[in-house]
Design a protein around this motif. Structure first.
Motif, short mmCIF file in Angstrom:
data_model
loop_
_atom_site.label_atom_id
_atom_site.label_comp_id
_atom_site.label_asym_id
_atom_site.label_seq_id
_atom_site.Cartn_x
_atom_site.Cartn_y
_atom_site.Cartn_z
N ASP A 46 -3.07 5.81 7.88
CA ASP A 46 -3.05 4.66 6.67
C ASP A 46 -4.46 5.75 5.76
O ASP A 46 -5.00 6.43 5.79
CB ASP A 46 -4.54 3.97 7.80
CG ASP A 46 -5.19 2.85 6.44
OD1 ASP A 46 -5.01 2.99 6.03
OD2 ASP A 46 -6.21 1.73 7.58
N ASP B 149 -3.47 1.73 3.05
CA ASP B 149 -3.46 0.42 3.66
C ASP B 149 -4.01 -0.57 3.79
O ASP B 149 -4.08 -2.25 3.17
CB ASP B 149 -2.35 0.60 5.32
CG ASP B 149 -0.36 1.49 5.01
OD1 ASP B 149 -1.23 1.96 3.86
OD2 ASP B 149 -0.19 1.60 6.37
N SER B 150 -5.22 -0.07 4.19
CA SER B 150 -6.29 -1.18 4.77
C SER B 150 -6.89 -1.68 3.21
O SER B 150 -7.21 -2.27 3.31
CB SER B 150 -7.35 -0.03 5.46
OG SER B 150 -7.24 -0.36 6.92
N ILE C 96 -5.20 -1.86 -0.11
CA ILE C 96 -4.97 -2.82 -0.07
C ILE C 96 -4.52 -4.05 0.24
O ILE C 96 -4.92 -4.92 -0.77
CB ILE C 96 -3.06 -2.22 -0.29
CG1 ILE C 96 -2.89 -0.84 -1.14
CG2 ILE C 96 -1.55 -3.08 -1.17
CD1 ILE C 96 -1.63 0.42 -0.61
N SER D 79 -0.62 0.87 12.01
CA SER D 79 -1.51 2.02 10.91
C SER D 79 -2.63 1.31 10.47
O SER D 79 -2.92 1.84 9.72
CB SER D 79 -0.48 2.56 9.49
OG SER D 79 0.68 2.61 9.85
N PHE E 27 5.66 -3.45 3.57
CA PHE E 27 4.76 -3.17 3.41
C PHE E 27 5.11 -2.40 1.93
O PHE E 27 4.37 -2.16 0.68
CB PHE E 27 3.64 -3.13 3.83
CG PHE E 27 2.44 -2.36 3.38
CD1 PHE E 27 1.80 -2.79 2.80
CD2 PHE E 27 1.95 -1.03 2.80
CE1 PHE E 27 0.51 -2.77 2.38
CE2 PHE E 27 0.93 -0.42 2.62
CZ PHE E 27 -0.12 -1.93 2.47
#
Lengths: 139, 139
Positions: free
Chosen positions: A118, A121-122, A124, B49, B112
């Motif tokens: 990650d 990712d978090s 976004i 993730s 994603f």
């Protein structure tokens, strides 16, 4: 008995112009807040349980955001210049209106990402949620 | 009730074992960290993730399938098996549709980012990687 309040064309134009400017400032401020909160999540990730080894801090420091208005940066937060450079490359996609761009600018950011870690990712996911919530509150 | 990191990993692991991708590979499906070291089979690794803790829980799951090179020349030059990579990429690309059917308790499953292929220097393998975004509405 009656009262009339007239607004001539020039005054009306000023009112509308000021209204538009305040609205645009509000949009920029909101997108910047979303960007700031989202980037904070990504920058804290290695310290919150080690999703990847942040040995040099380079990857961590390359994470940042920019808010574009008609292709120009109007708000930003970057620690390392690589983040700003990566965001500027996205400028072409945000020439009309407003855009919030979140990036990890380190050269090897993608290498880390595709190996299942990650990086942003978090960030976004958080930005998507906050953006949709803000839109639904202001429709 | 919120799902934990391990629960989500287990959900995706069990579902991916039933997909066309799992049937197509010569090896097996593994949770992250479990793939046998030195495996020369086509193995798929499932890794959570990112995961948030909001009422609508969202996160990403990485699905990485390792592929052996077509040949390794005497000079050490490694040649990718382009045809096989393309087959695995296509099966990986269709995972969200299969997973939506296999995991009806999830509220959203989609790509994603795009499916891509990369090279792992350490093990001299190619790998096809994708991140899948999921949403789960907690009760």
């Amino acid at each position: 008995m009656r009262a009339e309040f007239e607004l001539d064309k020039k005054s009306l134009e000023n009112v509308l112009k000021n209204f538009k400017e305040r609205t645009e400032q509000s949009v920029v401020a909101q997108l910047a807040e979303i960007g700031k909160r989202s980037v904070e999540i990504a920058r804290k990730l290695p310290d919150q349980g080690g999703t990847y080894h942040n040995r040099t801090g380079k990857l961590h420091n390359s994470i940042g955001y920019a808010v574009f208005k008609d292709g120009n940066v109007v708000a930003e937060d970057f620690i390392d210049p690589s983040g700003r450079e990566a965001a500027m490359k996205k400028r072409d996609g945000s020439k009309g209106g407003f855009a919030l761009v979140i990036v990890a600018g380190a050269e090897y950011a993608m290498d880390v990402h595709v190996r299942g870690y990650d990086v942003i990712d978090s960030a976004i996911i958080n930005a998507e949620k906050e953006f949709q919530e803000w839109l639904s509150q202001n429709r | 009730m919120r799902k934990t990191w391990s629960t989500i990993e287990g959900d995706f692991y069990n579902a991916i074992k039933q997909t066309e991708l799992a049937k197509a590979i010569s090896g097996d499906v593994y949770k992250f960290g479990i793939r046998p070291k030195g495996s020369k089979k086509e193995d798929t690794v499932v890794k959570v993730s990112a995961l948030d803790a909001k009422q609508l829980q969202s996160g990403t799951v990485s699905v990485i399938t390792y592929l052996q090179p077509l040949t390794k020349a005497d000079d050490g030059w490694v040649v990718p098996d382009k045809e096989r990579i393309a087959e695995i990429e296509a099966l990986t690309d269709s995972l969200p549709e299969e997973l939506m059917r296999l995991m009806p308790d999830y509220d959203g499953i989609k790509l994603f980012d795009g499916v891509g292929n990369y090279y792992e220097d350490d093990t001299e393998e190619y790998f096809v990687s994708v991140k899948i975004k999921f949403d789960y509405l907690t009760t």
